[in-house]
Design a protein around this motif. Structure first.
Motif, PDB file in Angstrom:
ATOM      1  N   TYR A 317      54.124  54.796 -11.872  1.00 10.96           N
ATOM      2  CA  TYR A 317      54.837  55.348 -10.726  1.00 10.96           C
ATOM      3  C   TYR A 317      54.289  54.863  -9.386  1.00 10.96           C
ATOM      4  CZ  TYR A 317      57.023  58.536 -14.043  1.00 10.96           C
ATOM      5  OH  TYR A 317      57.738  59.060 -15.094  1.00 10.96           O
ATOM      6  N   ALA A 318      53.408  53.879  -9.421  1.00 14.31           N
ATOM      7  CA  ALA A 318      52.766  53.403  -8.188  1.00 14.31           C
ATOM      8  C   ALA A 318      53.755  52.874  -7.139  1.00 14.31           C
ATOM      9  CB  ALA A 318      51.724  52.341  -8.520  1.00 14.31           C
ATOM     10  N   PRO A 319      54.747  52.026  -7.505  1.00 12.93           N
ATOM     11  CA  PRO A 319      55.686  51.541  -6.467  1.00 12.93           C
ATOM     12  C   PRO A 319      56.398  52.683  -5.750  1.00 12.93           C
ATOM     13  CG  PRO A 319      55.906  50.253  -8.473  1.00 12.93           C
ATOM     14  CD  PRO A 319      55.031  51.422  -8.818  1.00 12.93           C
ATOM     15  N   LEU A 320      56.837  53.678  -6.532  1.00 14.75           N
ATOM     16  CA  LEU A 320      57.539  54.816  -5.944  1.00 14.75           C
ATOM     17  C   LEU A 320      56.588  55.668  -5.114  1.00 14.75           C
ATOM     18  CD1 LEU A 320      60.391  55.875  -5.953  1.00 14.75           C
ATOM     19  CD2 LEU A 320      59.837  57.256  -7.974  1.00 14.75           C
ATOM     20  N   PHE A 321      55.383  55.863  -5.603  1.00 12.61           N
ATOM     21  CA  PHE A 321      54.395  56.676  -4.895  1.00 12.61           C
ATOM     22  C   PHE A 321      54.054  56.070  -3.535  1.00 12.61           C
ATOM     23  CE2 PHE A 321      49.932  57.518  -3.821  1.00 12.61           C
ATOM     24  CZ  PHE A 321      49.917  58.896  -3.815  1.00 12.61           C
ATOM     25  N   TRP A 322      53.807  54.777  -3.511  1.00 16.89           N
ATOM     26  CA  TRP A 322      53.418  54.142  -2.249  1.00 16.89           C
ATOM     27  C   TRP A 322      54.595  54.010  -1.296  1.00 16.89           C
ATOM     28  CZ3 TRP A 322      48.775  54.634  -0.965  1.00 16.89           C
ATOM     29  CH2 TRP A 322      47.749  54.588  -1.915  1.00 16.89           C
ATOM     30  N   PHE A 323      55.816  53.909  -1.847  1.00 15.31           N
ATOM     31  CA  PHE A 323      56.997  53.939  -0.974  1.00 15.31           C
ATOM     32  C   PHE A 323      57.085  55.281  -0.265  1.00 15.31           C
ATOM     33  CE2 PHE A 323      61.364  55.594  -0.668  1.00 15.31           C
ATOM     34  CZ  PHE A 323      61.834  54.787   0.356  1.00 15.31           C
ATOM     35  N   VAL A 324      56.840  56.359  -1.024  1.00 12.02           N
ATOM     36  CA  VAL A 324      56.905  57.701  -0.450  1.00 12.02           C
ATOM     37  C   VAL A 324      55.834  57.890   0.619  1.00 12.02           C
ATOM     38  CG1 VAL A 324      56.513  60.139  -0.984  1.00 12.02           C
ATOM     39  CG2 VAL A 324      57.992  58.770  -2.450  1.00 12.02           C
ATOM     40  N   MET A 330      53.870  57.306   6.580  1.00 12.58           N
ATOM     41  CA  MET A 330      53.016  56.538   7.497  1.00 12.58           C
ATOM     42  C   MET A 330      53.820  55.715   8.500  1.00 12.58           C
ATOM     43  SD  MET A 330      49.937  55.428   4.893  1.00 12.58           S
ATOM     44  CE  MET A 330      48.938  54.747   6.217  1.00 12.58           C
ATOM     45  N   ILE A 331      54.855  55.036   8.044  1.00 10.62           N
ATOM     46  CA  ILE A 331      55.676  54.236   8.972  1.00 10.62           C
ATOM     47  C   ILE A 331      56.365  55.128  10.008  1.00 10.62           C
ATOM     48  CG2 ILE A 331      57.747  52.777   9.150  1.00 10.62           C
ATOM     49  CD1 ILE A 331      56.888  51.412   6.575  1.00 10.62           C
ATOM     50  N   PRO A 332      57.004  56.245   9.597  1.00 11.93           N
ATOM     51  CA  PRO A 332      57.576  57.145  10.609  1.00 11.93           C
ATOM     52  C   PRO A 332      56.542  57.647  11.605  1.00 11.93           C
ATOM     53  CG  PRO A 332      58.480  57.680   8.467  1.00 11.93           C
ATOM     54  CD  PRO A 332      57.395  56.672   8.230  1.00 11.93           C
ATOM     55  N   ILE A 333      55.338  57.966  11.142  1.00 12.65           N
ATOM     56  CA  ILE A 333      54.294  58.427  12.057  1.00 12.65           C
ATOM     57  C   ILE A 333      53.974  57.359  13.096  1.00 12.65           C
ATOM     58  CG2 ILE A 333      51.827  58.980  12.222  1.00 12.65           C
ATOM     59  CD1 ILE A 333      52.122  60.450   9.539  1.00 12.65           C
ATOM     60  N   ILE A 334      53.777  56.130  12.642  1.00  9.83           N
ATOM     61  CA  ILE A 334      53.425  55.031  13.556  1.00  9.83           C
ATOM     62  C   ILE A 334      54.539  54.789  14.564  1.00  9.83           C
ATOM     63  CG2 ILE A 334      52.955  52.548  13.695  1.00  9.83           C
ATOM     64  CD1 ILE A 334      51.617  52.826  10.904  1.00  9.83           C
ATOM     65  N   LYS A 340      59.341  54.658  22.713  1.00 13.70           N
ATOM     66  CA  LYS A 340      60.503  53.859  22.335  1.00 13.70           C
ATOM     67  C   LYS A 340      60.948  54.162  20.909  1.00 13.70           C
ATOM     68  CE  LYS A 340      59.883  49.916  25.473  1.00 13.70           C
ATOM     69  NZ  LYS A 340      59.693  48.438  25.568  1.00 13.70           N
ATOM     70  N   GLY A 341      60.001  54.561  20.080  1.00 16.88           N
ATOM     71  CA  GLY A 341      60.343  54.907  18.701  1.00 16.88           C
ATOM     72  C   GLY A 341      61.087  56.218  18.600  1.00 16.88           C
ATOM     73  N   ARG A 342      61.073  57.003  19.684  1.00 13.92           N
ATOM     74  CA  ARG A 342      61.766  58.286  19.683  1.00 13.92           C
ATOM     75  C   ARG A 342      63.126  58.209  20.370  1.00 13.92           C
ATOM     76  NH1 ARG A 342      56.448  59.878  21.010  1.00 13.92           N
ATOM     77  NH2 ARG A 342      57.033  60.374  23.170  1.00 13.92           N
ATOM     78  N   LYS A 343      63.634  56.981  20.539  1.00 10.36           N
ATOM     79  CA  LYS A 343      65.001  56.789  21.010  1.00 10.36           C
ATOM     80  C   LYS A 343      65.967  57.054  19.852  1.00 10.36           C
ATOM     81  CE  LYS A 343      64.011  55.495  25.237  1.00 10.36           C
ATOM     82  NZ  LYS A 343      64.427  56.290  26.402  1.00 10.36           N
ATOM     83  N   PRO A 344      67.250  57.309  20.137  1.00  8.88           N
ATOM     84  CA  PRO A 344      68.190  57.721  19.085  1.00  8.88           C
ATOM     85  C   PRO A 344      68.241  56.824  17.853  1.00  8.88           C
ATOM     86  CG  PRO A 344      69.169  58.087  21.229  1.00  8.88           C
ATOM     87  CD  PRO A 344      67.855  57.397  21.478  1.00  8.88           C
ATOM     88  N   LEU A 345      68.415  55.496  18.024  1.00 11.28           N
ATOM     89  CA  LEU A 345      68.566  54.622  16.858  1.00 11.28           C
ATOM     90  C   LEU A 345      67.302  54.559  16.004  1.00 11.28           C
ATOM     91  CD1 LEU A 345      70.276  52.767  15.151  1.00 11.28           C
ATOM     92  CD2 LEU A 345      69.660  50.860  16.671  1.00 11.28           C
ATOM     93  N   PRO A 346      66.117  54.305  16.595  1.00  6.29           N
ATOM     94  CA  PRO A 346      64.904  54.342  15.772  1.00  6.29           C
ATOM     95  C   PRO A 346      64.694  55.702  15.109  1.00  6.29           C
ATOM     96  CG  PRO A 346      64.437  53.349  17.902  1.00  6.29           C
ATOM     97  CD  PRO A 346      65.817  53.903  17.982  1.00  6.29           C
ATOM     98  N   MET A 350      64.293  56.350  11.106  1.00 10.33           N
ATOM     99  CA  MET A 350      63.124  57.063  10.584  1.00 10.33           C
ATOM    100  C   MET A 350      63.548  58.348   9.866  1.00 10.33           C
ATOM    101  SD  MET A 350      60.569  55.165  11.143  1.00 10.33           S
ATOM    102  CE  MET A 350      61.718  53.778  10.957  1.00 10.33           C
ATOM    103  N   GLY A 351      64.584  59.006  10.372  1.00  9.90           N
ATOM    104  CA  GLY A 351      65.082  60.212   9.729  1.00  9.90           C
ATOM    105  C   GLY A 351      65.601  59.924   8.323  1.00  9.90           C
ATOM    106  N   VAL A 352      66.392  58.850   8.207  1.00  4.93           N
ATOM    107  CA  VAL A 352      66.914  58.450   6.896  1.00  4.93           C
ATOM    108  C   VAL A 352      65.762  58.078   5.953  1.00  4.93           C
ATOM    109  CG1 VAL A 352      68.273  56.715   5.667  1.00  4.93           C
ATOM    110  CG2 VAL A 352      69.144  57.695   7.795  1.00  4.93           C
ATOM    111  N   LEU A 353      64.788  57.336   6.463  1.00  6.05           N
ATOM    112  CA  LEU A 353      63.635  56.930   5.653  1.00  6.05           C
ATOM    113  C   LEU A 353      62.858  58.149   5.169  1.00  6.05           C
ATOM    114  CD1 LEU A 353      62.193  54.384   4.648  1.00  6.05           C
ATOM    115  CD2 LEU A 353      60.832  54.390   6.735  1.00  6.05           C
TER     116      LEU A 353
END
Length: 438
Positions: A317-324, A330-334, A340-346, A350-353
């Motif tokens: 389950y490693a691929p799924l675990f690290w994707f999660v 981590m990517i949404p946090i960064i 600029k990351g808190r603009k509507p499109l980004p 991030m919301g979908v991710l």
């Protein structure tokens, strides 16, 4: 045209365009296919699924936990915002409440789908034992549904009265329905007093109900004494994860609604910035709980627990675990740490991710643990050593997700998604303040 007229025109429910119609029919088709698959499952039994004696909780339960998690933030967060009288909340509260209602309704339906004998559903109420955590879920979910529906409905009363007048000539039948649902609202001082008191009581009720719901779900797992679930961390772990899933869903839905209905003047970049800060906070808290859940046991746990963690970190389950972990947290946090990351499109991306990551996270909570019992799996078919949902399970699960979106879509079609009366009152206050200053 007066501002109030423009406001009603902007915020009153509108007919769907071509894309809206296609979207709605797509959801209906997916739902119907799922219903057909479920009927076939009821006729043939659970044999059409890939669940077995070990993976007895499959994708249905992980989907159920996801719906429960998503419903949490819609009610509880809105309740907190209402109690603190944050004025920036006005354009987003109703959308959050709609998401909450749709998610908790589908959570109740999903748990029934998992039952091998749905005809025995009534037995849970007649013969349920309070010693079982499952009966706690049976009690709290209907309670939460009722409170969520009322919390959506009571603030709607002034807007329903406005819509009754607005559609009186153009759509008299629709106007008649709005009139009935508005409960003869006239905006009198007595009505406002009763409405505000009712909303306040519901807010007080929904906060503990939301925490109880999440905690009971966590206890359903942690009381089973299974590797991966046997943790006193589970209650807080589920609540923090629910906040992530809920805010992510709220951001994604708000972006689509804002784009489809051209509500840029009402749902502004400021709102996305606020929600972005909220989302990054919830992601940081959930990441902290994940570190507690996976990193520390790697050094201190017994062999069975370490085996379970290694399967997640570097095994099947490693691929799924690290994707999660990386993609869903981590990517949404960064991204969201930067303005600029808190603009509507980004924020939408991030919301979908985050939502996708949150759904698969529930799958990882349920499935690997079931496949790592204390006693070795032996003397059974090789397929029982692994689990992946069957076509029936995917079709039915996809239908539940489509039904959730369909409920949201229908409510958005016929309800004012941004409170009309509240927005008008705030605009009037703002105009009066400007006139006073000038």
């Amino acid at each position: 045209m007066k501002y109030s007229d423009k406001l009603i025109k902007d915020l009153a429910p509108q007919k769907f365009g071509k894309l809206g119609v296609i979207w709605t029919w797509t959801l209906i088709v997916i739902s119907v296919i799922g219903i057909i698959a479920y009927i076939d499952q009821v006729i043939k039994g659970q044999v059409v699924t890939n669940m077995n004696d070990y993976a007895l909780w499959g994708i249905y339960i992980s989907n159920f936990v996801f719906f429960v998690a998503t419903s949490f933030v819609g009610s509880v967060t809105v309740a907190v915002l209402r109690l603190t009288n944050n004025s920036w909340r006005t354009p987003i509260v109703r959308i959050a409440e709609i998401i909450s209602v749709a998610a908790i309704i589908m959570a109740g339906i999903t748990i029934m789908i998992d039952m091998g004998r749905p005809d025995r559903l009534l037995s849970l109420f007649i013969h349920g034992r309070m010693q079982s955590p499952i009966i706690w879920d049976v009690i709290i979910i209907p309670t939460y549904i009722i409170i969520s529906l009322l919390l959506l409905y009571f603030p709607l009363l002034p807007d329903l009265a406005i819509l009754k007048k607005h559609f009186k000539e153009k759509q008299p039948t629709l106007s008649k329905w709005y009139g009935k649902l508005s409960l003869n609202w006239t905006g009198s001082a007595a009505q406002k007093r009763i409405q505000l008191k009712s909303i306040h009581v519901l807010i007080i009720l929904i906060i503990p109900a939301g925490f109880i719901l999440q905690t009971i779900d966590a206890w359903l797992f942690s009381t089973l004494f299974r590797v991966g679930w046997d943790s006193t961390n589970m209650g807080a772990y589920f609540i923090s994860g629910a906040s992530v899933a809920g805010v992510g869903a709220l951001v994604a839905v708000i972006y689509v609604i804002r784009k489809a209905y051209k509500l840029e003047n009402y749902i502004t970049d400021f709102h996305f910035d606020k929600l972005g800060k909220f989302l990054v906070l919830t992601c940081l808290i959930y990441l902290y709980f994940n570190i507690n859940e996976y990193l520390i046991p790697e050094f201190t746990s017994k062999k069975e627990e370490i085996t379970h963690i290694n399967v997640l970190v570097s095994g099947e389950y490693a691929p799924l675990f690290w994707f999660v972990i990386i993609g869903g947290l981590m990517i949404p946090i960064i991204v969201l740490l930067f303005k600029k990351g808190r603009k509507p499109l980004p924020m939408f991306l991030m919301g979908v991710l985050v939502v996708v990551g949150s759904w698969w996270k529930r799958y990882l909570i349920v499935t690997p643990t079931l496949l790592h019992p204390f006693l070795p799996i032996q003397g059974v078919p090789e397929s029982w050593h692994h689990y992946f949902p069957s076509l029936h399970e995917w079709l039915i699960t996809s239908a539940t997700l489509a039904m959730c979106l369909l409920i949201i879509t229908i409510l958005i079609r016929y309800l004012p998604i941004i409170p009309i009366q509240k927005t008008a009152d705030e605009q009037e206050i703002l105009d009066n303040n400007k006139n006073t200053i000038s």
